[in-house]
Design a protein around this motif. Structure first.
Motif, PDB file in Angstrom:
ATOM      1  N   GLN A  98       8.686  20.597  -0.996  1.00 42.56           N
ATOM      2  CA  GLN A  98       8.556  22.044  -0.967  1.00 42.56           C
ATOM      3  C   GLN A  98       9.122  22.652   0.309  1.00 42.56           C
ATOM      4  OE1 GLN A  98       4.564  23.239  -2.131  1.00 42.56           O
ATOM      5  NE2 GLN A  98       4.373  21.339  -3.275  1.00 42.56           N
ATOM      6  N   ASP A  99       9.623  21.815   1.179  1.00 36.92           N
ATOM      7  CA  ASP A  99      10.157  22.263   2.463  1.00 36.92           C
ATOM      8  C   ASP A  99      11.557  22.850   2.282  1.00 36.92           C
ATOM      9  OD1 ASP A  99      10.202  22.206   5.497  1.00 36.92           O
ATOM     10  OD2 ASP A  99      11.969  20.983   4.997  1.00 36.92           O
ATOM     11  N   ALA A 100      11.752  24.105   2.709  1.00 39.31           N
ATOM     12  CA  ALA A 100      13.011  24.825   2.493  1.00 39.31           C
ATOM     13  C   ALA A 100      14.210  24.090   3.086  1.00 39.31           C
ATOM     14  CB  ALA A 100      12.913  26.241   3.058  1.00 39.31           C
ATOM     15  N   TRP A 101      14.089  23.593   4.317  1.00 38.43           N
ATOM     16  CA  TRP A 101      15.209  22.902   4.953  1.00 38.43           C
ATOM     17  C   TRP A 101      15.566  21.646   4.164  1.00 38.43           C
ATOM     18  CZ3 TRP A 101      16.303  18.115   6.889  1.00 38.43           C
ATOM     19  CH2 TRP A 101      17.469  18.004   7.654  1.00 38.43           C
ATOM     20  N   THR A 102      14.554  20.889   3.742  1.00 36.69           N
ATOM     21  CA  THR A 102      14.789  19.658   2.991  1.00 36.69           C
ATOM     22  C   THR A 102      15.430  19.961   1.638  1.00 36.69           C
ATOM     23  OG1 THR A 102      12.909  18.642   4.109  1.00 36.69           O
ATOM     24  CG2 THR A 102      13.701  17.550   2.122  1.00 36.69           C
ATOM     25  N   LEU A 103      14.952  21.010   0.969  1.00 31.09           N
ATOM     26  CA  LEU A 103      15.555  21.399  -0.313  1.00 31.09           C
ATOM     27  C   LEU A 103      17.039  21.720  -0.132  1.00 31.09           C
ATOM     28  CD1 LEU A 103      12.716  23.678  -1.720  1.00 31.09           C
ATOM     29  CD2 LEU A 103      13.308  21.372  -2.492  1.00 31.09           C
ATOM     30  N   ASP A 104      17.372  22.500   0.895  1.00 31.27           N
ATOM     31  CA  ASP A 104      18.766  22.854   1.146  1.00 31.27           C
ATOM     32  C   ASP A 104      19.604  21.616   1.468  1.00 31.27           C
ATOM     33  OD1 ASP A 104      18.206  25.527   0.670  1.00 31.27           O
ATOM     34  OD2 ASP A 104      18.057  26.047   2.799  1.00 31.27           O
ATOM     35  N   ARG A 105      19.035  20.693   2.203  1.00 31.61           N
ATOM     36  CA  ARG A 105      19.762  19.461   2.551  1.00 31.61           C
ATOM     37  C   ARG A 105      20.028  18.625   1.305  1.00 31.61           C
ATOM     38  NH1 ARG A 105      21.847  16.188   6.114  1.00 31.61           N
ATOM     39  NH2 ARG A 105      21.256  14.014   6.314  1.00 31.61           N
ATOM     40  N   VAL A 106      19.060  18.509   0.424  1.00 32.03           N
ATOM     41  CA  VAL A 106      19.247  17.740  -0.807  1.00 32.03           C
ATOM     42  C   VAL A 106      20.317  18.392  -1.678  1.00 32.03           C
ATOM     43  CG1 VAL A 106      18.107  17.035  -2.977  1.00 32.03           C
ATOM     44  CG2 VAL A 106      16.989  16.651  -0.775  1.00 32.03           C
ATOM     45  N   ILE A 107      20.307  19.720  -1.758  1.00 29.08           N
ATOM     46  CA  ILE A 107      21.335  20.440  -2.524  1.00 29.08           C
ATOM     47  C   ILE A 107      22.719  20.100  -1.968  1.00 29.08           C
ATOM     48  CG2 ILE A 107      22.277  22.722  -3.053  1.00 29.08           C
ATOM     49  CD1 ILE A 107      19.273  23.710  -2.982  1.00 29.08           C
ATOM     50  N   ALA A 108      22.852  20.161  -0.656  1.00 29.77           N
ATOM     51  CA  ALA A 108      24.147  19.872  -0.023  1.00 29.77           C
ATOM     52  C   ALA A 108      24.559  18.419  -0.240  1.00 29.77           C
ATOM     53  CB  ALA A 108      24.088  20.204   1.470  1.00 29.77           C
ATOM     54  N   LEU A 109      23.640  17.499  -0.048  1.00 30.14           N
ATOM     55  CA  LEU A 109      23.964  16.079  -0.197  1.00 30.14           C
ATOM     56  C   LEU A 109      24.330  15.722  -1.634  1.00 30.14           C
ATOM     57  CD1 LEU A 109      21.218  14.511   2.098  1.00 30.14           C
ATOM     58  CD2 LEU A 109      23.686  14.606   2.534  1.00 30.14           C
ATOM     59  N   ALA A 110      23.701  16.383  -2.595  1.00 27.95           N
ATOM     60  CA  ALA A 110      23.994  16.110  -4.005  1.00 27.95           C
ATOM     61  C   ALA A 110      25.278  16.798  -4.467  1.00 27.95           C
ATOM     62  CB  ALA A 110      22.821  16.557  -4.874  1.00 27.95           C
ATOM     63  N   GLY A 111      25.769  17.738  -3.687  1.00 19.94           N
ATOM     64  CA  GLY A 111      26.984  18.450  -4.063  1.00 19.94           C
ATOM     65  C   GLY A 111      26.744  19.623  -4.986  1.00 19.94           C
ATOM     66  N   GLY A 112      25.527  20.162  -4.956  1.00 18.42           N
ATOM     67  CA  GLY A 112      25.233  21.344  -5.760  1.00 18.42           C
ATOM     68  C   GLY A 112      24.582  21.014  -7.090  1.00 18.42           C
ATOM     69  N   ASN A 113      24.622  21.993  -7.979  1.00 17.85           N
ATOM     70  CA  ASN A 113      23.888  21.936  -9.237  1.00 17.85           C
ATOM     71  C   ASN A 113      24.255  20.735 -10.106  1.00 17.85           C
ATOM     72  OD1 ASN A 113      23.344  22.763 -12.198  1.00 17.85           O
ATOM     73  ND2 ASN A 113      22.132  24.214 -10.992  1.00 17.85           N
ATOM     74  N   VAL A 152       0.867  -1.176   0.000  1.00 16.79           N
ATOM     75  CA  VAL A 152       0.000   0.000   0.000  1.00 16.79           C
ATOM     76  C   VAL A 152       0.905   1.227   0.000  1.00 16.79           C
ATOM     77  CG1 VAL A 152      -1.739   1.271   1.315  1.00 16.79           C
ATOM     78  CG2 VAL A 152      -1.830  -1.228   1.219  1.00 16.79           C
ATOM     79  N   THR A 153       0.549   2.242  -0.779  1.00 23.76           N
ATOM     80  CA  THR A 153       1.378   3.434  -0.853  1.00 23.76           C
ATOM     81  C   THR A 153       0.526   4.689  -0.874  1.00 23.76           C
ATOM     82  OG1 THR A 153       3.254   4.450  -1.989  1.00 23.76           O
ATOM     83  CG2 THR A 153       1.515   3.535  -3.380  1.00 23.76           C
ATOM     84  N   THR A 154       1.160   5.803  -0.651  1.00 30.82           N
ATOM     85  CA  THR A 154       0.534   7.111  -0.807  1.00 30.82           C
ATOM     86  C   THR A 154       1.524   7.990  -1.556  1.00 30.82           C
ATOM     87  OG1 THR A 154       1.413   7.969   1.269  1.00 30.82           O
ATOM     88  CG2 THR A 154      -0.773   6.937   1.360  1.00 30.82           C
ATOM     89  N   TYR A 155       1.034   9.136  -2.018  1.00 34.00           N
ATOM     90  CA  TYR A 155       1.895  10.095  -2.707  1.00 34.00           C
ATOM     91  C   TYR A 155       1.604  11.466  -2.126  1.00 34.00           C
ATOM     92  CZ  TYR A 155       4.475  12.349  -6.447  1.00 34.00           C
ATOM     93  OH  TYR A 155       5.403  13.074  -7.150  1.00 34.00           O
ATOM     94  N   ASP A 156       2.644  12.098  -1.571  1.00 32.98           N
ATOM     95  CA  ASP A 156       2.489  13.385  -0.891  1.00 32.98           C
ATOM     96  C   ASP A 156       3.713  14.223  -1.234  1.00 32.98           C
ATOM     97  OD1 ASP A 156       2.417  15.499   0.954  1.00 32.98           O
ATOM     98  OD2 ASP A 156       1.774  14.235   2.618  1.00 32.98           O
ATOM     99  N   ASN A 157       3.515  15.354  -1.906  1.00 34.06           N
ATOM    100  CA  ASN A 157       4.666  16.143  -2.359  1.00 34.06           C
ATOM    101  C   ASN A 157       5.066  17.269  -1.400  1.00 34.06           C
ATOM    102  OD1 ASN A 157       2.698  18.120  -2.829  1.00 34.06           O
ATOM    103  ND2 ASN A 157       3.481  18.636  -4.857  1.00 34.06           N
ATOM    104  N   ARG A 158       4.506  17.317  -0.206  1.00 36.15           N
ATOM    105  CA  ARG A 158       4.816  18.429   0.699  1.00 36.15           C
ATOM    106  C   ARG A 158       6.292  18.521   1.057  1.00 36.15           C
ATOM    107  NH1 ARG A 158       0.322  17.494   5.184  1.00 36.15           N
ATOM    108  NH2 ARG A 158       0.847  15.373   4.553  1.00 36.15           N
ATOM    109  N   VAL A 159       6.958  17.397   1.283  1.00 40.97           N
ATOM    110  CA  VAL A 159       8.369  17.442   1.674  1.00 40.97           C
ATOM    111  C   VAL A 159       9.217  18.041   0.546  1.00 40.97           C
ATOM    112  CG1 VAL A 159       9.041  15.113   0.917  1.00 40.97           C
ATOM    113  CG2 VAL A 159      10.195  16.180   2.873  1.00 40.97           C
TER     114      VAL A 159
END
Length: 162
Positions: A73-88, A64-71
């Motif tokens: 759009q979260d500013a802290w999460t976006l910044d963390r993903v940018i850092a973890l990916a190493g930028g652009n 069973v699954t759900t789909y929720d795109n709120r995370v």
């Protein structure tokens, strides 16, 4: 078998736009007030991709699954993903790989019944609820190819100097 050509084309256009913006000059293009810069747009897309891949894998495994795109759009999460990916550049590589994975999972793997599986979905954009109801998995994939990725492609290109 699900035709993944629209997904391929949408990912190609997005990644081409992201590379164009990244190569547009020494200074990163500045977005209009209240809009995201290129890195945040790409981090958002990477998070949407991850949620979509998770939904596809859950359906394929019978879970069973759900789909929720709120995370996504979260500013802290976006910044963390940018850092973890190493930028652009890292974000673009991640999105490229996610697109390939999604196409591999959806093309020959999913049956018509799996594509028709109803997934409870909550989709927001700029704090406005767009969808709050079950959607067939195929509609999530179609929406990604026809709306989400092209919308962010346009958003990236709007960052270029006039």
């Amino acid at each position: 078998m699900h035709d993944t050509t629209p997904l391929r084309d949408a990912y190609r256009a997005l990644l081409d736009a992201a590379a164009t913006v990244a190569d547009s000059g020494p200074a990163s293009p500045v977005p209009p007030p209240g809009e995201w810069d290129a890195d945040r747009i790409l981090a958002h897309v990477a998070l949407v991709n991850a949620a979509t891949i998770a939904a596809v894998c859950s359906v394929a495994s019978g879970a069973v699954t759900t789909y929720d795109n709120r995370v996504a759009q979260d500013a802290w999460t976006l910044d963390r993903v940018i850092a973890l990916a190493g930028g652009n550049a890292g974000l673009r590589d991640r999105i490229r790989s996610q697109g390939e994975a999604l196409r591999a999972l959806c093309g020959p793997v999913l049956s018509e019944a799996e594509l028709d599986t109803q997934v409870p979905a909550l989709l927001l954009s700029n704090g406005v609820v767009l969808v709050d109801r079950p959607l067939p998995l195929r509609d999530l994939l179609t929406g990604l190819a026809e709306s989400e990725l092209p919308g962010h492609t346009k958003q990236l290109l709007s960052l270029l100097p006039a």
